[in-house]
Write a protein that holds these residues in place. Sequence first.
Motif, PDB file in Angstrom:
ATOM      1  N   ASN A   7       0.803  -1.219   0.000  1.00  0.00           N
ATOM      2  CA  ASN A   7       0.000   0.000   0.000  1.00  0.00           C
ATOM      3  C   ASN A   7       0.841   1.278   0.000  1.00  0.00           C
ATOM      4  OD1 ASN A   7      -3.078  -0.635   0.349  1.00  0.00           O
ATOM      5  ND2 ASN A   7      -2.008  -2.131   1.619  1.00  0.00           N
ATOM      6  N   GLY A   8       2.147   1.141   0.036  1.00  0.00           N
ATOM      7  CA  GLY A   8       3.013   2.309  -0.039  1.00  0.00           C
ATOM      8  C   GLY A   8       2.917   3.224   1.159  1.00  0.00           C
ATOM      9  N   THR A   9       2.850   2.645   2.370  1.00  0.00           N
ATOM     10  CA  THR A   9       2.804   3.438   3.600  1.00  0.00           C
ATOM     11  C   THR A   9       4.078   3.211   4.415  1.00  0.00           C
ATOM     12  OG1 THR A   9       1.850   1.795   5.116  1.00  0.00           O
ATOM     13  CG2 THR A   9       0.314   2.982   3.668  1.00  0.00           C
ATOM     14  N   GLY A  10       4.291   4.052   5.405  1.00  0.00           N
ATOM     15  CA  GLY A  10       5.335   3.777   6.373  1.00  0.00           C
ATOM     16  C   GLY A  10       4.988   2.539   7.182  1.00  0.00           C
ATOM     17  N   TYR A  11       6.006   1.913   7.786  1.00  0.00           N
ATOM     18  CA  TYR A  11       5.788   0.680   8.533  1.00  0.00           C
ATOM     19  C   TYR A  11       6.509   0.730   9.870  1.00  0.00           C
ATOM     20  CZ  TYR A  11       5.734  -4.270   9.825  1.00  0.00           C
ATOM     21  OH  TYR A  11       5.562  -5.454  10.504  1.00  0.00           O
ATOM     22  N   VAL A  12       5.784   0.367  10.937  1.00  0.00           N
ATOM     23  CA  VAL A  12       6.356   0.258  12.276  1.00  0.00           C
ATOM     24  C   VAL A  12       6.300  -1.202  12.688  1.00  0.00           C
ATOM     25  CG1 VAL A  12       6.208   0.973  14.678  1.00  0.00           C
ATOM     26  CG2 VAL A  12       5.579   2.589  12.859  1.00  0.00           C
ATOM     27  N   PHE A  13       7.475  -1.769  12.946  1.00  0.00           N
ATOM     28  CA  PHE A  13       7.546  -3.163  13.387  1.00  0.00           C
ATOM     29  C   PHE A  13       7.555  -3.207  14.906  1.00  0.00           C
ATOM     30  CE2 PHE A  13      10.305  -6.818  14.647  1.00  0.00           C
ATOM     31  CZ  PHE A  13       9.357  -7.802  14.391  1.00  0.00           C
ATOM     32  N   GLY A  14       6.575  -3.873  15.490  1.00  0.00           N
ATOM     33  CA  GLY A  14       6.442  -3.955  16.935  1.00  0.00           C
ATOM     34  C   GLY A  14       7.323  -5.028  17.526  1.00  0.00           C
ATOM     35  N   GLN A  15       8.632  -4.779  17.580  1.00  0.00           N
ATOM     36  CA  GLN A  15       9.550  -5.786  18.111  1.00  0.00           C
ATOM     37  C   GLN A  15       9.246  -6.133  19.562  1.00  0.00           C
ATOM     38  OE1 GLN A  15      12.913  -7.379  16.547  1.00  0.00           O
ATOM     39  NE2 GLN A  15      11.570  -8.570  17.877  1.00  0.00           N
ATOM     40  N   PHE A  16       8.765  -5.155  20.345  1.00  0.00           N
ATOM     41  CA  PHE A  16       8.505  -5.424  21.761  1.00  0.00           C
ATOM     42  C   PHE A  16       7.344  -6.390  21.966  1.00  0.00           C
ATOM     43  CE2 PHE A  16       5.263  -2.307  21.028  1.00  0.00           C
ATOM     44  CZ  PHE A  16       4.305  -2.473  22.016  1.00  0.00           C
ATOM     45  N   MET A  17       6.566  -6.652  20.907  1.00  0.00           N
ATOM     46  CA  MET A  17       5.450  -7.604  20.983  1.00  0.00           C
ATOM     47  C   MET A  17       5.679  -8.842  20.134  1.00  0.00           C
ATOM     48  SD  MET A  17       2.286  -4.921  20.616  1.00  0.00           S
ATOM     49  CE  MET A  17       1.072  -6.242  20.560  1.00  0.00           C
ATOM     50  N   SER A  18       6.868  -8.959  19.529  1.00  0.00           N
ATOM     51  CA  SER A  18       7.066  -9.994  18.513  1.00  0.00           C
ATOM     52  C   SER A  18       8.292 -10.843  18.810  1.00  0.00           C
ATOM     53  CB  SER A  18       7.222  -9.332  17.138  1.00  0.00           C
ATOM     54  OG  SER A  18       7.475 -10.299  16.140  1.00  0.00           O
ATOM     55  N   ASP A  19       8.210 -12.114  18.458  1.00  0.00           N
ATOM     56  CA  ASP A  19       9.363 -12.997  18.511  1.00  0.00           C
ATOM     57  C   ASP A  19      10.034 -13.151  17.150  1.00  0.00           C
ATOM     58  OD1 ASP A  19       9.100 -13.608  21.243  1.00  0.00           O
ATOM     59  OD2 ASP A  19       7.524 -15.062  20.795  1.00  0.00           O
ATOM     60  N   ARG A  20       9.559 -12.394  16.168  1.00  0.00           N
ATOM     61  CA  ARG A  20      10.171 -12.457  14.843  1.00  0.00           C
ATOM     62  C   ARG A  20      11.453 -11.639  14.800  1.00  0.00           C
ATOM     63  NH1 ARG A  20       7.091 -14.393  10.787  1.00  0.00           N
ATOM     64  NH2 ARG A  20       9.170 -14.636   9.911  1.00  0.00           N
ATOM     65  N   ASP A  21      12.286 -11.926  13.807  1.00  0.00           N
ATOM     66  CA  ASP A  21      13.544 -11.210  13.607  1.00  0.00           C
ATOM     67  C   ASP A  21      13.249  -9.894  12.891  1.00  0.00           C
ATOM     68  OD1 ASP A  21      16.071 -10.331  13.071  1.00  0.00           O
ATOM     69  OD2 ASP A  21      16.601 -11.953  11.711  1.00  0.00           O
ATOM     70  N   GLY A  22      13.445  -8.776  13.596  1.00  0.00           N
ATOM     71  CA  GLY A  22      13.136  -7.480  13.019  1.00  0.00           C
ATOM     72  C   GLY A  22      13.899  -7.187  11.747  1.00  0.00           C
ATOM     73  N   ALA A  23      15.148  -7.632  11.658  1.00  0.00           N
ATOM     74  CA  ALA A  23      15.938  -7.387  10.456  1.00  0.00           C
ATOM     75  C   ALA A  23      15.275  -8.026   9.236  1.00  0.00           C
ATOM     76  CB  ALA A  23      17.360  -7.924  10.638  1.00  0.00           C
ATOM     77  N   GLU A  24      14.785  -9.243   9.409  1.00  0.00           N
ATOM     78  CA  GLU A  24      14.128  -9.956   8.301  1.00  0.00           C
ATOM     79  C   GLU A  24      12.820  -9.273   7.902  1.00  0.00           C
ATOM     80  OE1 GLU A  24      11.318 -13.834   8.060  1.00  0.00           O
ATOM     81  OE2 GLU A  24      13.191 -14.087   9.170  1.00  0.00           O
ATOM     82  N   VAL A  25      12.026  -8.892   8.903  1.00  0.00           N
ATOM     83  CA  VAL A  25      10.720  -8.298   8.615  1.00  0.00           C
ATOM     84  C   VAL A  25      10.875  -6.947   7.930  1.00  0.00           C
ATOM     85  CG1 VAL A  25       8.602  -7.406   9.653  1.00  0.00           C
ATOM     86  CG2 VAL A  25       9.603  -9.539  10.502  1.00  0.00           C
ATOM     87  N   LEU A  26      11.779  -6.119   8.434  1.00  0.00           N
ATOM     88  CA  LEU A  26      11.950  -4.783   7.862  1.00  0.00           C
ATOM     89  C   LEU A  26      12.607  -4.852   6.484  1.00  0.00           C
ATOM     90  CD1 LEU A  26      12.923  -2.912  11.121  1.00  0.00           C
ATOM     91  CD2 LEU A  26      10.846  -2.580   9.772  1.00  0.00           C
ATOM     92  N   ALA A  27      13.472  -5.836   6.262  1.00  0.00           N
ATOM     93  CA  ALA A  27      14.044  -6.017   4.920  1.00  0.00           C
ATOM     94  C   ALA A  27      12.957  -6.404   3.927  1.00  0.00           C
ATOM     95  CB  ALA A  27      15.146  -7.078   4.958  1.00  0.00           C
ATOM     96  N   ALA A  28      12.030  -7.261   4.353  1.00  0.00           N
ATOM     97  CA  ALA A  28      10.921  -7.654   3.478  1.00  0.00           C
ATOM     98  C   ALA A  28      10.054  -6.445   3.122  1.00  0.00           C
ATOM     99  CB  ALA A  28      10.081  -8.735   4.160  1.00  0.00           C
ATOM    100  N   TYR A  29       9.828  -5.571   4.094  1.00  0.00           N
ATOM    101  CA  TYR A  29       9.058  -4.349   3.814  1.00  0.00           C
ATOM    102  C   TYR A  29       9.757  -3.492   2.769  1.00  0.00           C
ATOM    103  CZ  TYR A  29       7.811   0.555   4.481  1.00  0.00           C
ATOM    104  OH  TYR A  29       7.485   1.884   4.264  1.00  0.00           O
ATOM    105  N   ARG A  30      11.042  -3.260   2.948  1.00  0.00           N
ATOM    106  CA  ARG A  30      11.769  -2.411   1.991  1.00  0.00           C
ATOM    107  C   ARG A  30      11.806  -3.029   0.606  1.00  0.00           C
ATOM    108  NH1 ARG A  30      15.027  -1.844   6.633  1.00  0.00           N
ATOM    109  NH2 ARG A  30      16.444  -3.471   5.890  1.00  0.00           N
ATOM    110  N   GLU A  31      12.021  -4.334   0.548  1.00  0.00           N
ATOM    111  CA  GLU A  31      12.132  -5.003  -0.747  1.00  0.00           C
ATOM    112  C   GLU A  31      10.805  -4.997  -1.506  1.00  0.00           C
ATOM    113  OE1 GLU A  31      13.602  -8.816   0.325  1.00  0.00           O
ATOM    114  OE2 GLU A  31      15.551  -8.029   1.003  1.00  0.00           O
TER     115      GLU A  31
END
Length: 312
Positions: free
Chosen positions: A183-207
Amino acid sequence: MGALKLSVLDLVPKIGVASFEEALQEAASLARHAEQWGYTRYWAAEHHDLVNLSCAAPEVLLAHIGARTERIRIGSGAVLLPHYSPLKVAENFRMLAALYPGRVDLGIGRAPGGSAHASMALSGNYLQHVAEMPVRVRSLIELLEDRYAYEDVPVAAKPVPRIQPELWMLGTNNKSAGFAAENGTGYVFGQFMSDRDGAEVLAAYREGFKPSALLERPRSIAAIGVICAATEQEALALSRRSALPEVERPGAEASEPQPQATRMITGSPKQVKSKLLELADSFGCDEFLVTTPVMSYAERLESYRLLASVCL
């Protein structure tokens, strides 16, 4: 990675024997101090009928805080869009943007924000509304771009501010990152609520990011828990007496948790800064939304002050 930017994510807790009135006064105090110390944003979370969380209507609290601050950006972390009409959300935040030009952020999420019964009392069939989330997000974007129509009749979200609110999506996994990118919006990754790897999630958003009328290039923030005190020993003592409140969030994706994921940083100012710089490099983002779950308003404020003293 350039200089760090820090922002505040306030769950608006009611701590100890404080009343709800006092909890809201403490929220305004935190925002005013954050502005003085150089924080970029103050965002308030939305929750419904959860123990000791005080903010069910971020837009109302933000109107109050906007009038008591001058520069800091004010926003929602997040408005829970499945519960609401996109038109009403757009109207609320355009009103704020007209009152406080150039300072308003509209963060949206899809979590229920409360128990099943609270969600049903608020808006009926929550799961059905979640299924409608893609349509609701598109409608919200169209309203912010003044190109929305209902049954082919144009409908505008008034007032129309000179500077639009910034639109951000919040989430805790790759699915939400992909949704923000699509949707072409900014993205906030809630690391404090997540067990996912933030580096992976944010890289997927950028890509996956697709430029939009709202945003030409990807913009990301990581939300992280921080407890900062004068010494590591004091910070650890605070952390033993503290805990992030249990908050409702979407179910995690069907995958193994990432053991390296960091939900909370605890330590002295220099230790916390060092870890944030490491995460900024790993995550590919230069801004953190900081939530500090200590069981004292004074110690919470001091944690934010100490963090600002070494980072801002």
